[in-house]
Design an enzyme around this catalytic site. Sequence first.
Site, PDB file in Angstrom:
ATOM      1  N   ARG A 134      17.153  17.956  21.124  1.00 20.81           N
ATOM      2  CA  ARG A 134      16.488  16.025  20.895  1.00 20.81           C
ATOM      3  C   ARG A 134      15.818  15.311  22.098  1.00 20.81           C
ATOM      4  O   ARG A 134      16.661  14.497  22.632  1.00 20.81           O
ATOM      5  CB  ARG A 134      17.090  15.948  19.339  1.00 20.81           C
ATOM      6  N   LYS A 156      23.801  13.486  13.943  1.00 15.90           N
ATOM      7  CA  LYS A 156      24.116  13.786  13.242  1.00 15.90           C
ATOM      8  C   LYS A 156      25.605  14.369  12.075  1.00 15.90           C
ATOM      9  O   LYS A 156      25.346  15.231  11.538  1.00 15.90           O
ATOM     10  CB  LYS A 156      23.472  15.019  12.740  1.00 15.90           C
ATOM     11  N   HIS A 221       8.550  15.992  20.932  1.00 18.95           N
ATOM     12  CA  HIS A 221       9.380  17.266  20.271  1.00 18.95           C
ATOM     13  C   HIS A 221       8.751  18.381  20.897  1.00 18.95           C
ATOM     14  O   HIS A 221       9.545  18.974  19.830  1.00 18.95           O
ATOM     15  CB  HIS A 221       9.496  16.729  18.849  1.00 18.95           C
ATOM     16  N   ARG A 224      10.633  21.012  22.379  1.00 24.59           N
ATOM     17  CA  ARG A 224      11.796  21.048  22.150  1.00 24.59           C
ATOM     18  C   ARG A 224      11.087  22.580  20.514  1.00 24.59           C
ATOM     19  O   ARG A 224      12.183  23.719  21.407  1.00 24.59           O
ATOM     20  CB  ARG A 224      12.772  20.103  21.055  1.00 24.59           C
ATOM     21  N   HIS A 247      20.734  22.992  14.079  1.00 31.65           N
ATOM     22  CA  HIS A 247      20.463  23.102  12.595  1.00 31.65           C
ATOM     23  C   HIS A 247      21.485  23.832  12.086  1.00 31.65           C
ATOM     24  O   HIS A 247      22.128  24.218  12.525  1.00 31.65           O
ATOM     25  CB  HIS A 247      19.289  24.535  13.009  1.00 31.65           C
ATOM     26  N   TYR A 256      10.277  26.371  13.812  1.00 27.19           N
ATOM     27  CA  TYR A 256      10.559  26.257  15.618  1.00 27.19           C
ATOM     28  C   TYR A 256       9.595  27.774  16.128  1.00 27.19           C
ATOM     29  O   TYR A 256       9.374  27.415  17.032  1.00 27.19           O
ATOM     30  CB  TYR A 256      11.638  25.775  16.348  1.00 27.19           C
TER      31      TYR A 256
END
Length: 275
Positions: A134, A156, A221, A224, A247, A256
Amino acid sequence: MRITANEIRQFSAWLTAGEKSAATIEKYTREALRFSQWLAGREPSRALARAYKETLVRSPAGVNGAVAALNCLFSFLGLPECRLKSVKIQRQIFRDESRELSQAEYRRLLAAAKSTRNERLLLVMETICATGIRVSELRFITVGAARRGRVDVRNKGKIRTVFLPCKLQKVLLRYAKARKIGDGPVFITRSGRPLDRSNIWADMKRLCRVADVAETKVFPHNLRHLFARTYYDLEKDIVRLADILGHASINTTRIYTMETGEVHRRQLEKMRLVI
């Protein structure tokens, strides 16, 4: 209780204290501000929250992200009765072609960055696209990581290992050496602070005309996404790809790897089932 600028600042600080990612804090704060502006001085209530949700449903793209942000705001404000249910939306099976960055367009962006002598942007784009990280994770690309050929990314609440291709390692180390960056993040501003998404976004947009690529396709993004599609086309391993991208759910990874309707149409043509 009215939602003022002070409440929004406190909400942002609360999100930071909860170790939310920078992108989440920015998005949730933005959605809280939009809701506050829509309220126009009225006190939030269950009825008004539902009425605001109806305005969001008219443009379903991103509605559940906004709902998640508002529910977080209501928790912060101590208004659980205002919490909203997410909207059930049929899973999109095709990607919007007007937003899909192709490999050819990506290479034109690289060439444009090179022609305008923006070496930092060139290497930023290559780093994101070659690793799938990211844009907020660029700060983990350090001189030490470039030497090791691997990066431990913390985001995260999770830690994952990202490997750097050998060619990328060499280019990163050469770039750092030329700019006398002995340790710490490779991508920094003139003041020595890690580069943020706003700097990168603006620089990429300026390349569009030179590269002859639509602005709708040019944002960090999307690099990515290009990594994910390229990897999946080669390996067809969505489970491994989900791990690489960090993820928690494969359903996120499917977004994606989504193809465009035009790609699907060409596949149908190949079946030759119409006599």
